[in-house]
Design an enzyme around this catalytic site. Sequence first.
Site, PDB file in Angstrom:
ATOM      1  N   GLY A  49       0.854  -1.192   0.000  1.00 48.19           N
ATOM      2  CA  GLY A  49       0.000   0.000   0.000  1.00 48.19           C
ATOM      3  C   GLY A  49       0.880   1.227   0.000  1.00 48.19           C
ATOM      4  O   GLY A  49       2.048   1.164   0.414  1.00 48.19           O
ATOM      5  N   GLN A  54       2.778   9.948   1.539  1.00 47.39           N
ATOM      6  CA  GLN A  54       4.081   9.271   1.572  1.00 47.39           C
ATOM      7  C   GLN A  54       4.953   9.638   0.375  1.00 47.39           C
ATOM      8  O   GLN A  54       6.149   9.398   0.393  1.00 47.39           O
ATOM      9  CB  GLN A  54       3.897   7.750   1.609  1.00 47.39           C
ATOM     10  CG  GLN A  54       3.268   7.255   2.909  1.00 47.39           C
ATOM     11  CD  GLN A  54       3.162   5.745   2.909  1.00 47.39           C
ATOM     12  OE1 GLN A  54       2.216   5.189   2.370  1.00 47.39           O
ATOM     13  NE2 GLN A  54       4.135   5.070   3.492  1.00 47.39           N
ATOM     14  N   CYS A 105       5.936  -0.187   7.349  1.00 48.16           N
ATOM     15  CA  CYS A 105       5.551   1.029   6.630  1.00 48.16           C
ATOM     16  C   CYS A 105       6.724   1.503   5.777  1.00 48.16           C
ATOM     17  O   CYS A 105       7.855   1.569   6.272  1.00 48.16           O
ATOM     18  CB  CYS A 105       5.157   2.108   7.643  1.00 48.16           C
ATOM     19  SG  CYS A 105       4.629   3.644   6.877  1.00 48.16           S
ATOM     20  N   LEU A 106       6.450   1.836   4.518  1.00 51.95           N
ATOM     21  CA  LEU A 106       7.506   2.319   3.626  1.00 51.95           C
ATOM     22  C   LEU A 106       8.132   3.613   4.153  1.00 51.95           C
ATOM     23  O   LEU A 106       9.262   3.940   3.791  1.00 51.95           O
ATOM     24  CB  LEU A 106       6.935   2.559   2.216  1.00 51.95           C
ATOM     25  CG  LEU A 106       6.548   1.301   1.444  1.00 51.95           C
ATOM     26  CD1 LEU A 106       5.654   1.644   0.259  1.00 51.95           C
ATOM     27  CD2 LEU A 106       7.785   0.553   0.971  1.00 51.95           C
ATOM     28  N   HIS A 147      -4.495   1.181   7.661  1.00 51.50           N
ATOM     29  CA  HIS A 147      -3.140   1.764   7.730  1.00 51.50           C
ATOM     30  C   HIS A 147      -3.024   2.934   6.749  1.00 51.50           C
ATOM     31  O   HIS A 147      -2.527   4.007   7.104  1.00 51.50           O
ATOM     32  CB  HIS A 147      -2.119   0.661   7.413  1.00 51.50           C
ATOM     33  CG  HIS A 147      -0.689   1.095   7.382  1.00 51.50           C
ATOM     34  ND1 HIS A 147       0.270   0.584   8.233  1.00 51.50           N
ATOM     35  CD2 HIS A 147      -0.035   1.991   6.598  1.00 51.50           C
ATOM     36  CE1 HIS A 147       1.439   1.157   7.971  1.00 51.50           C
ATOM     37  NE2 HIS A 147       1.282   2.010   6.972  1.00 51.50           N
ATOM     38  N   GLU A 148      -3.515   2.734   5.514  1.00 59.06           N
ATOM     39  CA  GLU A 148      -3.384   3.792   4.487  1.00 59.06           C
ATOM     40  C   GLU A 148      -4.281   4.982   4.809  1.00 59.06           C
ATOM     41  O   GLU A 148      -3.884   6.139   4.618  1.00 59.06           O
ATOM     42  CB  GLU A 148      -3.713   3.233   3.101  1.00 59.06           C
ATOM     43  CG  GLU A 148      -2.834   2.088   2.627  1.00 59.06           C
ATOM     44  CD  GLU A 148      -1.353   2.321   2.793  1.00 59.06           C
ATOM     45  OE1 GLU A 148      -0.905   3.478   2.698  1.00 59.06           O
ATOM     46  OE2 GLU A 148      -0.636   1.350   3.077  1.00 59.06           O
ATOM     47  N   HIS A 151      -2.696   7.266   7.163  1.00 57.97           N
ATOM     48  CA  HIS A 151      -1.704   8.173   6.555  1.00 57.97           C
ATOM     49  C   HIS A 151      -2.357   9.480   6.096  1.00 57.97           C
ATOM     50  O   HIS A 151      -1.715  10.533   6.105  1.00 57.97           O
ATOM     51  CB  HIS A 151      -1.030   7.508   5.347  1.00 57.97           C
ATOM     52  CG  HIS A 151       0.157   6.655   5.695  1.00 57.97           C
ATOM     53  ND1 HIS A 151       1.251   7.122   6.377  1.00 57.97           N
ATOM     54  CD2 HIS A 151       0.422   5.355   5.428  1.00 57.97           C
ATOM     55  CE1 HIS A 151       2.136   6.143   6.526  1.00 57.97           C
ATOM     56  NE2 HIS A 151       1.650   5.054   5.962  1.00 57.97           N
TER      57      HIS A 151
HETATM   58 NI    NI Z   1       2.662   3.215   5.906  1.00 54.64          NI
END
Ligand code: NI
Length: 185
Positions: A49, A54, A105-106, A147-148, A151
């Site tokens: 995701g 991000q 998480c990226l 999660h997304e 963000h």
């Molecule tokens: Ni993340």
Amino acid sequence: MSILKVAHMGHPVLRARATAVGPADIKSPRIQQLIDDMFATMREYNGVGLAAPQVHAGLRLFVAGFAPRPGDEDEDEETRVPLMTLINPEITPVGKTVDEDWEGCLSIPEIRGRVPRASETDVKAYDRRGRPISIHARGFTARVIQHETDHLDGVLFLDRMTSLATLTYIEEFNRYWGSRNVPEE
Ligand code: NI
């Protein structure tokens, strides 16, 4: 398509509340290009995701999912995430069941931790063609969507942990917590 630079924890863009996308703007070349680039970026970094903040775009949209590959039919249905683009998502947990499971998480590379999330959720959003859609998600898909969406409100998975005791670097995760792949998102 371009690979975009991913913002890491500490960058203020990850803590800001993102702005809704005007439904009439969804089909604009600017938004369509952003979506294409976000899919390319997510694939490049093996994410499951990726939310617009991000990649330094303060807009309420995210992409998620794994492209189907040969052999995927053997995968546990619970771990499969369909490809999706969700714009201005609104999530409503279904029932009171909460599951705790690993997330990465990226924007927080190489770190994993256990996060409680609603096990089922309803989602209303626009898709990339600007059509209103409703989704009922459960398991890992519901986790990724939560999660997304976090963000988009400047919330990171660390904020959702009830204890930081499970925070672990990926090397130690693989060594002590099993070899399961927990993709970043
Ligand atoms: Ni993340």
